[in-house]
Scaffold this motif. Sequence first.
Motif, PDB file in Angstrom:
ATOM      1  N   PRO A   7      26.819  -8.155  38.045  1.00 27.00           N
ATOM      2  CA  PRO A   7      26.005  -7.141  37.323  1.00 27.00           C
ATOM      3  C   PRO A   7      25.120  -7.990  36.413  1.00 27.00           C
ATOM      4  N   ALA A   8      23.690  -7.346  36.233  1.00 27.13           N
ATOM      5  CA  ALA A   8      22.794  -7.872  35.312  1.00 27.13           C
ATOM      6  C   ALA A   8      22.264  -6.833  34.605  1.00 27.13           C
ATOM      7  N   VAL A   9      21.728  -6.888  33.367  1.00 27.46           N
ATOM      8  CA  VAL A   9      21.168  -6.070  32.613  1.00 27.46           C
ATOM      9  C   VAL A   9      19.595  -6.392  32.653  1.00 27.46           C
ATOM     10  N   LEU A  10      18.544  -5.368  32.740  1.00 30.73           N
ATOM     11  CA  LEU A  10      17.406  -5.595  32.893  1.00 30.73           C
ATOM     12  C   LEU A  10      16.795  -4.654  31.620  1.00 30.73           C
ATOM     13  N   GLU A  11      16.045  -5.296  30.598  1.00 30.80           N
ATOM     14  CA  GLU A  11      15.734  -4.542  29.410  1.00 30.80           C
ATOM     15  C   GLU A  11      14.069  -5.023  29.042  1.00 30.80           C
ATOM     16  N   ARG A  12      13.613  -4.116  28.621  1.00 27.00           N
ATOM     17  CA  ARG A  12      12.308  -3.962  27.819  1.00 27.00           C
ATOM     18  C   ARG A  12      12.161  -4.744  26.805  1.00 27.00           C
ATOM     19  N   GLY A  13      11.447  -6.188  26.780  1.00 28.45           N
ATOM     20  CA  GLY A  13      11.223  -6.769  25.516  1.00 28.45           C
ATOM     21  C   GLY A  13       9.955  -6.564  24.795  1.00 28.45           C
ATOM     22  N   PRO A  14       9.767  -7.409  23.906  1.00 31.50           N
ATOM     23  CA  PRO A  14       8.513  -7.197  22.948  1.00 31.50           C
ATOM     24  C   PRO A  14       7.284  -7.547  23.664  1.00 31.50           C
ATOM     25  N   ARG A  15       6.297  -6.869  23.463  1.00 33.46           N
ATOM     26  CA  ARG A  15       4.612  -6.884  23.880  1.00 33.46           C
ATOM     27  C   ARG A  15       4.723  -7.131  25.577  1.00 33.46           C
ATOM     28  N   GLY A  16       5.346  -5.805  26.275  1.00 33.43           N
ATOM     29  CA  GLY A  16       5.239  -5.888  27.677  1.00 33.43           C
ATOM     30  C   GLY A  16       5.984  -6.674  28.165  1.00 33.43           C
ATOM     31  N   THR A  17       6.994  -7.376  27.780  1.00 30.62           N
ATOM     32  CA  THR A  17       7.666  -8.607  28.451  1.00 30.62           C
ATOM     33  C   THR A  17       9.060  -7.889  28.929  1.00 30.62           C
ATOM     34  N   PHE A  18       9.893  -8.644  29.697  1.00 32.13           N
ATOM     35  CA  PHE A  18      11.074  -8.114  30.166  1.00 32.13           C
ATOM     36  C   PHE A  18      12.257  -9.316  30.120  1.00 32.13           C
ATOM     37  N   GLY A  19      13.353  -8.754  29.874  1.00 32.96           N
ATOM     38  CA  GLY A  19      14.487  -9.762  29.836  1.00 32.96           C
ATOM     39  C   GLY A  19      15.783  -9.294  30.781  1.00 32.96           C
ATOM     40  N   ALA A  20      16.534 -10.346  31.013  1.00 33.41           N
ATOM     41  CA  ALA A  20      17.740 -10.107  32.018  1.00 33.41           C
ATOM     42  C   ALA A  20      18.861 -10.972  31.514  1.00 33.41           C
ATOM     43  N   TRP A  21      19.922 -10.472  31.492  1.00 31.68           N
ATOM     44  CA  TRP A  21      21.258 -11.106  31.063  1.00 31.68           C
ATOM     45  C   TRP A  21      22.373 -10.629  31.990  1.00 31.68           C
ATOM     46  N   PHE A  22      23.459 -11.593  31.824  1.00 35.33           N
ATOM     47  CA  PHE A  22      24.604 -11.234  32.476  1.00 35.33           C
ATOM     48  C   PHE A  22      25.721 -11.203  31.783  1.00 35.33           C
ATOM     49  N   PRO A  23      26.532 -10.063  31.889  1.00 31.75           N
ATOM     50  CA  PRO A  23      27.519  -9.779  30.888  1.00 31.75           C
ATOM     51  C   PRO A  23      28.791 -10.818  31.105  1.00 31.75           C
ATOM     52  N   ASP A  24      28.679 -11.214  32.501  1.00 27.31           N
ATOM     53  CA  ASP A  24      29.898 -12.283  32.516  1.00 27.31           C
ATOM     54  C   ASP A  24      29.684 -13.591  32.355  1.00 27.31           C
ATOM     55  N   GLY A  31      13.535 -14.522  31.061  1.00 32.50           N
ATOM     56  CA  GLY A  31      12.509 -13.440  30.667  1.00 32.50           C
ATOM     57  C   GLY A  31      11.324 -13.676  31.591  1.00 32.50           C
ATOM     58  N   GLY A  32      10.518 -12.735  31.695  1.00 30.70           N
ATOM     59  CA  GLY A  32       9.196 -12.903  32.461  1.00 30.70           C
ATOM     60  C   GLY A  32       8.391 -11.740  31.974  1.00 30.70           C
ATOM     61  N   ARG A  33       7.100 -11.775  32.732  1.00 29.52           N
ATOM     62  CA  ARG A  33       5.917 -10.828  32.192  1.00 29.52           C
ATOM     63  C   ARG A  33       6.183  -9.405  33.202  1.00 29.52           C
ATOM     64  N   SER A  34       6.836  -9.674  34.097  1.00 28.84           N
ATOM     65  CA  SER A  34       7.050  -8.533  34.903  1.00 28.84           C
ATOM     66  C   SER A  34       8.422  -8.358  35.522  1.00 28.84           C
ATOM     67  N   GLN A  35       8.862  -7.164  35.958  1.00 30.68           N
ATOM     68  CA  GLN A  35      10.338  -6.735  36.133  1.00 30.68           C
ATOM     69  C   GLN A  35      10.655  -7.741  37.554  1.00 30.68           C
ATOM     70  N   GLN A  36       9.730  -7.966  38.376  1.00 26.52           N
ATOM     71  CA  GLN A  36      10.121  -8.836  39.595  1.00 26.52           C
ATOM     72  C   GLN A  36      10.148 -10.371  39.171  1.00 26.52           C
ATOM     73  N   GLU A  37       9.099 -10.840  38.257  1.00 28.11           N
ATOM     74  CA  GLU A  37       9.281 -12.196  37.910  1.00 28.11           C
ATOM     75  C   GLU A  37      10.805 -12.425  37.104  1.00 28.11           C
ATOM     76  N   THR A  38      11.214 -11.527  36.258  1.00 31.10           N
ATOM     77  CA  THR A  38      12.286 -11.406  35.453  1.00 31.10           C
ATOM     78  C   THR A  38      13.645 -11.406  36.329  1.00 31.10           C
ATOM     79  N   GLY A  74      20.452  -1.943  19.996  1.00 33.22           N
ATOM     80  CA  GLY A  74      18.760  -2.139  20.174  1.00 33.22           C
ATOM     81  C   GLY A  74      18.404  -2.568  21.483  1.00 33.22           C
ATOM     82  N   CYS A  75      19.350  -2.578  22.413  1.00 34.49           N
ATOM     83  CA  CYS A  75      18.881  -2.855  23.787  1.00 34.49           C
ATOM     84  C   CYS A  75      18.146  -1.837  24.628  1.00 34.49           C
ATOM     85  N   ASP A  76      16.818  -1.912  25.026  1.00 31.74           N
ATOM     86  CA  ASP A  76      16.065  -1.006  25.559  1.00 31.74           C
ATOM     87  C   ASP A  76      16.144  -1.184  27.094  1.00 31.74           C
TER      88      ASP A  76
END
Length: 171
Positions: A7-24, A31-38, A74-76
Amino acid sequence: MKNRLYPAVLERGPRGTFGAWFPDFPGCVAGGRSQQETIEKAENKLAQTVDALAEQSRPLPEPTPIERIVLPKGCDLLAYFIVGVNPPNPSERVNVYLPKSLIGRIDRRATELGMSRSSFFGFAATHALTMFPGHSIFLADAVETRSKVHKTGRLRAEKPPAKKTRGKLKA
């Protein structure tokens, strides 16, 4: 080892960016500028992380069920997504005898490609097996044999050249 789903978490970052991380996999983030890129970057980052663990002979963690993921303060959260990875096969050391000139050519080409000698051999073997599936080919000019076939039909390794002695001859 079969495909593992993490599983991965997709979250909203600052200034319209996105981040993803893996709990495991702490530290495996993208990180990226779009959900798909991220998500694409996260998939690549996870593959690199799994390869690094395999190179260190470390086992892969068991995937955490989504319902057990603890989000940091604080995770969005936008979404959870799943990334599948095929853990690499364990490596095995083998000894291969090749002409020194060929090894030199291989090392130069591997360096040009940013690969190790072992990675280059693996790439070349995989490519050959893919190009010629189920076919038996022999390129006489490309391979220098190290043994000779004799009239008896048996194989005999070439004898090493006789050692020269300096000075006195033994009687």
